[in-house]
Scaffold this active site. Structure first.
Site, PDB file in Angstrom:
ATOM      1  N   GLU A  15      -0.447   1.479  -5.379  1.00  0.00           N
ATOM      2  CA  GLU A  15      -0.271   0.209  -4.681  1.00  0.00           C
ATOM      3  C   GLU A  15      -0.154  -0.965  -5.647  1.00  0.00           C
ATOM      4  OE1 GLU A  15      -3.615  -0.054  -1.950  1.00  0.00           O
ATOM      5  OE2 GLU A  15      -3.719   2.131  -1.892  1.00  0.00           O
ATOM      6  N   HIS A  17       0.854  -1.203   0.000  1.00  0.00           N
ATOM      7  CA  HIS A  17       0.000   0.000   0.000  1.00  0.00           C
ATOM      8  C   HIS A  17       0.890   1.254   0.000  1.00  0.00           C
ATOM      9  CE1 HIS A  17      -3.274   2.649   1.246  1.00  0.00           C
ATOM     10  NE2 HIS A  17      -4.110   1.637   1.354  1.00  0.00           N
TER      11      HIS A  17
HETATM   12  O1  TA6 Z   1      -6.153   1.098  -0.844  1.00  0.00           O
HETATM   13  C1  TA6 Z   1      -7.091   2.099  -0.856  1.00  0.00           C
HETATM   14  C2  TA6 Z   1      -7.857   2.056   0.447  1.00  0.00           C
HETATM   15  O2  TA6 Z   1      -8.503   0.833   0.603  1.00  0.00           O
HETATM   16  C3  TA6 Z   1      -8.823   3.236   0.460  1.00  0.00           C
HETATM   17  O3  TA6 Z   1     -10.162   2.883   0.276  1.00  0.00           O
HETATM   18  C4  TA6 Z   1      -8.513   3.972   1.729  1.00  0.00           C
HETATM   19  O4  TA6 Z   1      -9.471   3.940   2.672  1.00  0.00           O
HETATM   20  C5  TA6 Z   1      -7.142   3.454   2.092  1.00  0.00           C
HETATM   21  O5  TA6 Z   1      -6.981   2.190   1.546  1.00  0.00           O
HETATM   22  C6  TA6 Z   1      -6.675   3.506   3.541  1.00  0.00           C
HETATM   23  O6  TA6 Z   1      -7.223   2.522   4.329  1.00  0.00           O
HETATM   24  P1  TA6 Z   1      -6.922   2.505   5.875  1.00  0.00           P
HETATM   25  O7  TA6 Z   1      -7.592   1.287   6.416  1.00  0.00           O
HETATM   26  O8  TA6 Z   1      -5.426   2.439   6.024  1.00  0.00           O
HETATM   27  O9  TA6 Z   1      -7.460   3.794   6.437  1.00  0.00           O
END
Ligand code: TA6
Length: 289
Positions: free
Chosen positions: A265, A163
């Site tokens: 990502e 991520h």
């Molecule tokens: O990868 C994108 C995502 O799933 C978004 O929808 C966003 O919410 C982000 O990840 C962050 O997620 P988190 O659980 O770390 O707040």
């Protein structure tokens, strides 16, 4: 601000404390650096030789047991988002990993971290697994590899992602290219699919997209610098920026943090990866400054 205590004069790899948490600091012979936190096995910083920090790390990130650190390169495993019964984005990002190896070569430095099943993971995900994370820093590139092995007697399947929070000087001036002709699922519209006919992504509002079967090479361009992004064996790409309102709702992001980051990502979401007993899988994201 970070409270990492490192010393340029000491040989690498060096065990340090970063915000009170054990971490390994890598310094390649050419001067490139990376910091990897044992919590989450998470890369928090990458500075290419002679360059600037290329990863975004929130100054409001929380470093605590059971919490995910906002920024760097969190490892998402074995579930992406809420696509299953596990905690959001799985459990690998908020657990303590083990440092298995760290060494400096002739022109690079690397660390390998590992995470395996234990009573707590088996209670929510009943599988024997072993995940390895290799971080390899060369002069102008960092290789981020994830390996998953099934040491058990039954098959399992999983989703995974790196991520990666890329640091940008001003997100509205950044351009992400390499996505022309792809269909993406827009998570801000409940997963509605769109075709990207343009191929250049500008961020001028909230972006939360999954590009399925993306090509292996992308480029992030800013007025003064470029970043190459290469994916191996990760079929999908997620692009995320929360923009103003959602950023303000995140307690671990500063109000203007969304202007300094863009998540690009490397992911395996569309088709879960299945491993029979004894099988393994790996995927890699490499960043080139
Ligand atoms: O990868 C994108 C995502 O799933 C978004 O929808 C966003 O919410 C982000 O990840 C962050 O997620 P988190 O659980 O770390 O707040």
């Amino acid at each position: 601000m970070s409270t990492a205590s490192t010393s340029a004069s000491k040989a690498t790899p060096e065990l340090i404390f970063f915000e009170g948490q054990p971490a390994v600091h890598l310094r390649a012979p050419g001067g490139a650096e990376a910091t990897v936190l044992l919590h989450g096995g998470q890369v928090l910083s990458w500075i290419p030789a002679g360059g600037q920090e290329r990863l975004y790390l929130s100054e409001r990130a929380v470093y605590a047991e059971g919490k995910a650190v906002r920024g760097g390169v969190p490892v998402i495993f074995p579930q992406f988002e809420k696509r299953g019964p596990l905690p959001r984005h799985g459990f690998a990002r908020d657990r303590r990993w083990k440092l298995l190896r760290a060494e400096t070569g002739a022109d690079d430095a690397m660390a390998v971290l590992g995470l395996s099943d234990d009573e707590a993971t088996r209670a929510i995900w009943p599988h024997a697994f072993s995940v390895g994370r290799t971080v390899n820093v060369g002069a102008r590139r960092v290789g981020l590899e994830l390996e998953v092995y099934n040491p058990g007697t039954a098959p399992f399947s999983f989703n995974a992602a790196l991520h990666t929070y890329l640091r940008v000087n001003e997100v509205e001036e950044a351009r992400l290219t390499g996505l022309r002709g792809l269909t993406h699922a827009d998570s801000t519209e409940g997963g509605r699919e769109h075709l990207d006919s343009n191929g250049t992504l500008r961020v001028e509002g909230e972006v939360d997209r999954i590009y399925f079967d993306a090509p292996g090479a992308l480029r992030l361009s800013e007025p003064q610098r470029e970043l190459g992004i290469e994916l191996q064996q990760f079929p999908d790409v997620v692009v995320w920026n929360p923009w103003e309102e959602k950023c303000a709702a995140l307690a671990d992001m500063p109000p203007l943090g969304f202007r300094r980051m863009l998540c690009v990502e490397a992911a395996a979401i569309g088709t879960p990866i299945s491993l029979a007993p004894g099988e393994d899988w790996w995927g890699r994201q490499t960043l080139y400054a």
